[in-house]
Design a protein around this motif. Structure first.
Motif, PDB file in Angstrom:
ATOM      1  N   ILE A 351     -14.574  -6.874  55.000  1.00 19.38           N
ATOM      2  CA  ILE A 351     -15.620  -6.433  55.930  1.00 19.38           C
ATOM      3  C   ILE A 351     -15.258  -5.095  56.553  1.00 19.38           C
ATOM      4  O   ILE A 351     -16.118  -4.227  56.753  1.00 19.38           O
ATOM      5  N   ALA A 352     -13.976  -4.895  56.863  1.00 18.14           N
ATOM      6  CA  ALA A 352     -13.554  -3.617  57.433  1.00 18.14           C
ATOM      7  C   ALA A 352     -13.783  -2.469  56.448  1.00 18.14           C
ATOM      8  O   ALA A 352     -14.260  -1.390  56.837  1.00 18.14           O
ATOM      9  N   MET A 353     -13.474  -2.699  55.176  1.00 16.87           N
ATOM     10  CA  MET A 353     -13.689  -1.644  54.188  1.00 16.87           C
ATOM     11  C   MET A 353     -15.180  -1.396  53.951  1.00 16.87           C
ATOM     12  O   MET A 353     -15.624  -0.247  53.860  1.00 16.87           O
ATOM     13  N   TYR A 368     -27.890  15.028  63.065  1.00 15.57           N
ATOM     14  CA  TYR A 368     -26.994  15.417  64.154  1.00 15.57           C
ATOM     15  C   TYR A 368     -26.165  14.200  64.564  1.00 15.57           C
ATOM     16  O   TYR A 368     -26.427  13.073  64.162  1.00 15.57           O
ATOM     17  N   ASP A 369     -25.171  14.456  65.401  1.00 15.02           N
ATOM     18  CA  ASP A 369     -24.336  13.384  65.959  1.00 15.02           C
ATOM     19  C   ASP A 369     -23.720  12.501  64.877  1.00 15.02           C
ATOM     20  O   ASP A 369     -23.584  11.288  65.046  1.00 15.02           O
ATOM     21  N   TYR A 370     -23.358  13.121  63.767  1.00 17.71           N
ATOM     22  CA  TYR A 370     -22.735  12.370  62.683  1.00 17.71           C
ATOM     23  C   TYR A 370     -21.299  11.977  62.994  1.00 17.71           C
ATOM     24  O   TYR A 370     -20.713  11.133  62.309  1.00 17.71           O
ATOM     25  N   VAL A 371     -20.715  12.558  64.046  1.00 15.03           N
ATOM     26  CA  VAL A 371     -19.311  12.340  64.334  1.00 15.03           C
ATOM     27  C   VAL A 371     -19.050  10.908  64.810  1.00 15.03           C
ATOM     28  O   VAL A 371     -17.959  10.363  64.590  1.00 15.03           O
ATOM     29  N   TYR A 372     -20.048  10.261  65.426  1.00 17.89           N
ATOM     30  CA  TYR A 372     -19.814   8.915  65.962  1.00 17.89           C
ATOM     31  C   TYR A 372     -19.613   7.876  64.862  1.00 17.89           C
ATOM     32  O   TYR A 372     -18.619   7.131  64.914  1.00 17.89           O
ATOM     33  N   PRO A 373     -20.510   7.760  63.882  1.00 23.56           N
ATOM     34  CA  PRO A 373     -20.215   6.807  62.795  1.00 23.56           C
ATOM     35  C   PRO A 373     -18.975   7.186  61.992  1.00 23.56           C
ATOM     36  O   PRO A 373     -18.267   6.299  61.500  1.00 23.56           O
ATOM     37  N   ALA A 374     -18.702   8.484  61.852  1.00 20.73           N
ATOM     38  CA  ALA A 374     -17.467   8.882  61.164  1.00 20.73           C
ATOM     39  C   ALA A 374     -16.244   8.421  61.948  1.00 20.73           C
ATOM     40  O   ALA A 374     -15.222   8.028  61.362  1.00 20.73           O
ATOM     41  N   LEU A 375     -16.334   8.470  63.283  1.00 14.64           N
ATOM     42  CA  LEU A 375     -15.244   7.960  64.124  1.00 14.64           C
ATOM     43  C   LEU A 375     -15.028   6.476  63.876  1.00 14.64           C
ATOM     44  O   LEU A 375     -13.885   6.010  63.759  1.00 14.64           O
ATOM     45  N   GLY A 376     -16.111   5.706  63.775  1.00 15.10           N
ATOM     46  CA  GLY A 376     -15.969   4.288  63.488  1.00 15.10           C
ATOM     47  C   GLY A 376     -15.350   4.025  62.130  1.00 15.10           C
ATOM     48  O   GLY A 376     -14.528   3.111  61.979  1.00 15.10           O
ATOM     49  N   ALA A 377     -15.717   4.832  61.120  1.00 14.27           N
ATOM     50  CA  ALA A 377     -15.131   4.658  59.788  1.00 14.27           C
ATOM     51  C   ALA A 377     -13.632   4.952  59.806  1.00 14.27           C
ATOM     52  O   ALA A 377     -12.831   4.207  59.227  1.00 14.27           O
ATOM     53  N   GLY A 378     -13.244   6.036  60.473  1.00 17.70           N
ATOM     54  CA  GLY A 378     -11.818   6.357  60.562  1.00 17.70           C
ATOM     55  C   GLY A 378     -11.043   5.291  61.306  1.00 17.70           C
ATOM     56  O   GLY A 378      -9.919   4.929  60.912  1.00 17.70           O
ATOM     57  N   ALA A 379     -11.629   4.757  62.393  1.00 16.05           N
ATOM     58  CA  ALA A 379     -10.946   3.708  63.147  1.00 16.05           C
ATOM     59  C   ALA A 379     -10.809   2.437  62.320  1.00 16.05           C
ATOM     60  O   ALA A 379      -9.793   1.731  62.412  1.00 16.05           O
ATOM     61  N   SER A 380     -11.806   2.125  61.509  1.00 16.08           N
ATOM     62  CA  SER A 380     -11.744   0.929  60.677  1.00 16.08           C
ATOM     63  C   SER A 380     -10.573   1.000  59.694  1.00 16.08           C
ATOM     64  O   SER A 380      -9.830   0.019  59.521  1.00 16.08           O
ATOM     65  N   ILE A 381     -10.383   2.156  59.071  1.00 16.49           N
ATOM     66  CA  ILE A 381      -9.267   2.321  58.125  1.00 16.49           C
ATOM     67  C   ILE A 381      -7.931   2.315  58.868  1.00 16.49           C
ATOM     68  O   ILE A 381      -6.962   1.651  58.459  1.00 16.49           O
ATOM     69  N   ALA A 382      -7.847   3.046  59.982  1.00 18.00           N
ATOM     70  CA  ALA A 382      -6.585   3.151  60.717  1.00 18.00           C
ATOM     71  C   ALA A 382      -6.151   1.800  61.282  1.00 18.00           C
ATOM     72  O   ALA A 382      -4.964   1.435  61.208  1.00 18.00           O
ATOM     73  N   LEU A 383      -7.087   1.038  61.829  1.00 15.55           N
ATOM     74  CA  LEU A 383      -6.734  -0.253  62.419  1.00 15.55           C
ATOM     75  C   LEU A 383      -6.340  -1.265  61.356  1.00 15.55           C
ATOM     76  O   LEU A 383      -5.519  -2.153  61.615  1.00 15.55           O
ATOM     77  N   THR A 384      -6.892  -1.143  60.159  1.00 11.73           N
ATOM     78  CA  THR A 384      -6.466  -2.022  59.063  1.00 11.73           C
ATOM     79  C   THR A 384      -5.009  -1.778  58.719  1.00 11.73           C
ATOM     80  O   THR A 384      -4.243  -2.718  58.471  1.00 11.73           O
ATOM     81  N   ILE A 385      -4.604  -0.514  58.704  1.00 11.27           N
ATOM     82  CA  ILE A 385      -3.185  -0.197  58.448  1.00 11.27           C
ATOM     83  C   ILE A 385      -2.315  -0.737  59.569  1.00 11.27           C
ATOM     84  O   ILE A 385      -1.260  -1.338  59.337  1.00 11.27           O
ATOM     85  N   LEU A 386      -2.750  -0.535  60.827  1.00 11.01           N
ATOM     86  CA  LEU A 386      -1.960  -0.995  61.963  1.00 11.01           C
ATOM     87  C   LEU A 386      -1.817  -2.509  61.992  1.00 11.01           C
ATOM     88  O   LEU A 386      -0.813  -3.031  62.490  1.00 11.01           O
ATOM     89  N   ALA A 387      -2.816  -3.225  61.482  1.00  9.28           N
ATOM     90  CA  ALA A 387      -2.748  -4.689  61.499  1.00  9.28           C
ATOM     91  C   ALA A 387      -1.565  -5.214  60.701  1.00  9.28           C
ATOM     92  O   ALA A 387      -1.038  -6.294  61.003  1.00  9.28           O
ATOM     93  N   PHE A 388      -1.120  -4.474  59.695  1.00  4.11           N
ATOM     94  CA  PHE A 388       0.019  -4.892  58.875  1.00  4.11           C
ATOM     95  C   PHE A 388       1.342  -4.318  59.383  1.00  4.11           C
ATOM     96  O   PHE A 388       2.376  -4.552  58.751  1.00  4.11           O
ATOM     97  N   ALA A 389       1.298  -3.585  60.503  1.00  8.08           N
ATOM     98  CA  ALA A 389       2.509  -2.956  61.031  1.00  8.08           C
ATOM     99  C   ALA A 389       2.952  -3.541  62.363  1.00  8.08           C
ATOM    100  O   ALA A 389       4.152  -3.665  62.616  1.00  8.08           O
ATOM    101  N   ASP A 390       2.017  -3.894  63.243  1.00  9.94           N
ATOM    102  CA  ASP A 390       2.388  -4.451  64.544  1.00  9.94           C
ATOM    103  C   ASP A 390       1.280  -5.358  65.040  1.00  9.94           C
ATOM    104  O   ASP A 390       0.317  -5.635  64.336  1.00  9.94           O
TER     105      ASP A 390
END
Length: 668
Positions: A351-353, A368-390
């Motif tokens: 679901i995260a991917m 316009y305002d495309y940065v907000y959904p892009a922020l959510g996409a980046g956070a989804s990938i970053a938090l998936t990595i963090l879930a396996f680290a701490d």
């Protein structure tokens, strides 16, 4: 005005969760504030629900509700010999009371986890409603960036000073992503609105603040050399920069493919920097801390899990014996597998991917305002990595910040959702000003569409209010700690404070007893309150064990409180040994109770367990040898003989020392 109050309440809850230590009080405060905010948004009509209905379709609604439904199912009785955990049958035999088999091993921990999830869900939905308007979305972005930066600076200061605190790397990674999004938005505004020879102060001010925040958050990650968190921050920021590059320079299919191919190469190169742990479970492969007990728990994972929040309760059973050893914390991915099962973690990663792909597609489709959904996409990938680290993403403060970020991302992900809401509001206002109109076919669609999101928010708010009152009301009524907890602590000489689920259960039992006495107005019960504290405490903690049978400390409390019944003491003591075999905090009281009960000393199984504890103290932990003197002084005649025999085998020179110290203390 109402939206501003809701925004203020939400950010107060997030700030309080970040400032306060992780506790029952912080969860209760945050859930109460956000439940109130959800109810206010649901009760007072708003055109924003048209946009929320466009976002919250049946598919996403089912995905959001599934974890809560699974947690609730884990606390329900299961048919015999199916998914129920076998610990309930063992506890039923020890307590001589019928107990229904359920999936979770700790109902209190599961209910607290459910309350935290509902609190985060309310944060996301309220933020989505607020940020349907683009101007409010910009304010929310800046406020979240300020909160993340200040929290990261405070955490880094504590780490530098050597003060033990919660893991703040997750908040620091979110700070990096928020600062990157703010900088991109400011750069777009400068390029779009600035004229030659003029300077727009607001975008430059936002860009300067984002730069400072980026330096603070990256510094907090780079100085302690947290490689997994650094890679997560870089990969998430890379998603944002890739979308920015596509929008600015590489429009078209081939340009988009080229940018994402470059990003994929960068991602693979970054991942090689992380020190992977080989020959271990994949859920802890990125962790740099000790995960020995977690590996053992993962080997015994049940298909349905052990209940949300149960990993913290199971950890003492699998942890090695040690004094002063660092407290192990399973990674978020490992905790999810232990608590909810492998299927839940796999589904969550999928679901995260998928969510990241949807947000990237919506970001590229927006004018316009495309940065907000892009922020959510980046956070989804970053938090998936963090879930396996701490374990950071499971903390209350981090989960609320994550929920607000995703609410912002999805609130601005659908183009025109906010505009449609505002246009419908203007149409209604124009109709009211124009006066009565001839009867025509009623427009039921907007009312029907906006009804179910309001009902969903109202149900969520009520579902949060109920557990909040359940958690907080007894503590307020009793003025702090339950008198039953204090009574049993004094009776058993307990060295440590009691855990959250058990303290809640004890407080509710005390609340019930006092309520009954006041309702009946029984003066005899009030007069004999001091005489009946310990039996009442025993009943309270027996009730706590019926919802949390793996509490080895509470089994030991009951064993100490039931010394008159040797059979019951033996049963309770055996459960304490099996549910907390490696907890050295229990060793002094456990030895005293075991050696003072002849029925325990005579049983071969208990003799081996007592020998293990005594051998540990004599051979490996000489600093705590005084506990043997205390146990010897409280032991029965048979217990003293058995203890003397054990010590004479292990360290004959200490036997005379122990006898002499016991004689000196007895003569005082």
């Amino acid at each position: 005005m109402m939206i501003r109050l809701v925004m203020l309440a939400e950010f107060v809850a997030i700030t309080a969760a970040l400032a306060m230590p992780e506790s029952l009080q912080s969860l209760g405060l945050a859930s109460f504030i956000l439940a109130t905010a959800a109810l206010v948004v649901a009760i007072f009509p708003s055109p924003s629900f048209l946009g929320l209905a466009k976002l919250l379709r049946p598919g996403p609604a089912v995905v959001l509700a599934a974890p809560a439904l699974w947690m609730a199912l884990q606390a329900m009785p299961m048919p015999m010999d199916t998914l129920g955990n076998p610990i309930w049958a063992t506890a039923s035999a020890a307590l001589s009371a019928p107990l229904a088999e359920i999936i979770t091993v700790d109902m209190g921990a599961t209910m607290l986890s459910l309350a935290q999830y509902c609190t985060a869900l309310a944060t996301a939905l309220v933020t989505a409603v607020i940020t349907l308007d683009r101007y409010r979305a910009a304010r929310v972005l800046h406020i979240l960036l300020a909160i993340a930066t200040i929290a990261t600076a405070m955490w880094f200061g504590k780490e530098t000073a050597g003060v033990a605190g919660p893991d703040g790397s997750t908040v620091a990674v979110l700070g990096v992503l928020l600062s990157c999004a703010t900088a991109i938005r400011a750069a777009d505004q400068i390029a779009r609105h600035s004229r030659p020879g003029t300077i727009a102060p607001a975008p430059f001010l936002a860009l300067s603040g984002a730069t400072i925040a980026m330096i603070v958050c990256l510094g907090a990650l780079l100085i302690p050399t947290n490689s997994a968190a650094v890679v997560a921050a870089l990969v998430g920021s890379g998603i944002l920069l890739s979308v920015f590059a596509i929008r600015r320079w590489f429009l078209g299919l081939w340009g988009t493919a080229g940018v994402f191919a470059t990003a994929a190469i960068f991602f693979i190169a970054s991942v090689t920097v992380i020190p992977f742990r080989t020959n271990t479970d994949v859920t802890i492969a990125l962790s740099t801390s000790s995960q020995i007990a977690t590996e053992r728990m993962l080997q015994d994972v049940r298909p349905a899990g052990s209940g949300a929040g149960a990993s913290t309760v199971l950890l003492p059973l699998y942890r090695d014996i040690g004094i002063g050893a660092p407290r192990e914390r399973p990674t978020a991915a490992a905790a999810m597998v232990i608590d909810m099962g492998w299927a839940f973690l796999c589904g969550l990663v999928v679901i995260a991917m998928l969510g990241a792909c949807i947000l990237i597609r919506r970001s590229l489709a927006r004018a316009y305002d495309y940065v907000y959904p892009a922020l959510g996409a980046g956070a989804s990938i970053a938090l998936t990595i963090l879930a396996f680290a701490d374990n950071g993403i499971l903390n209350l403060s981090a989960s609320l910040l994550i929920a607000a970020l995703f609410g912002l991302a999805f609130g601005q992900s659908v183009s025109g959702a906010g505009r449609e809401a505002m246009s419908w509001e203007s149409k209604e206002a124009s109709a009211r000003m124009a006066g009565p109109v001839p009867a025509s076919r009623p427009e039921l669609a907007p009312a029907f569409v906006t009804l179910w999101p309001r009902v969903a928010l109202a149900v969520l708010g009520i579902a949060l209010i109920v557990p909040t009152l359940w958690m907080i009301l007894p503590g307020w009524y009793l003025g702090g700690q339950s008198s039953l907890s204090a009574a049993i602590t004094a009776a058993a000489g307990w060295p440590n404070e009691i855990s959250k689920p058990v303290s809640v259960a004890a407080a509710h039992e005390d609340f019930r007893i006092r309520g009954e006495s006041r309702t009946r107005k029984d003066p005899a019960l009030a007069a004999d309150e001091q005489k009946t504290e310990v039996p009442a405490a025993s009943n309270a903690f027996a009730r706590a064990l019926r919802s949390s049978p793996l509490r080895g400390d509470i089994w030991l409390m009951l064993a100490a409180a039931s010394k008159q019944n040797s059979i019951q003491t033996a049963a309770m003591l055996k459960m304490s040994y099996y549910t907390a075999p490696n907890d050295l905090d229990l060793l002094p009281l456990r030895l005293s109770v075991a050696l003072a009960t002849d029925a325990v000393v005579r049983e071969l199984e208990f003799r081996d367990l007592i020998k293990r504890d005594v051998s540990l103290v004599v051979t490996r932990r000489p600093a705590i040898r005084p506990v043997l003197v205390a146990a010897y002084r409280a032991a029965s005649a048979e217990g003293k003989i058995y203890l003397e025999n054990l010590i004479s085998e292990l360290d004959p020179t200490y036997l005379d020392n122990m006898r002499a110290r016991n004689s000196r203390q007895g003569s005082r």
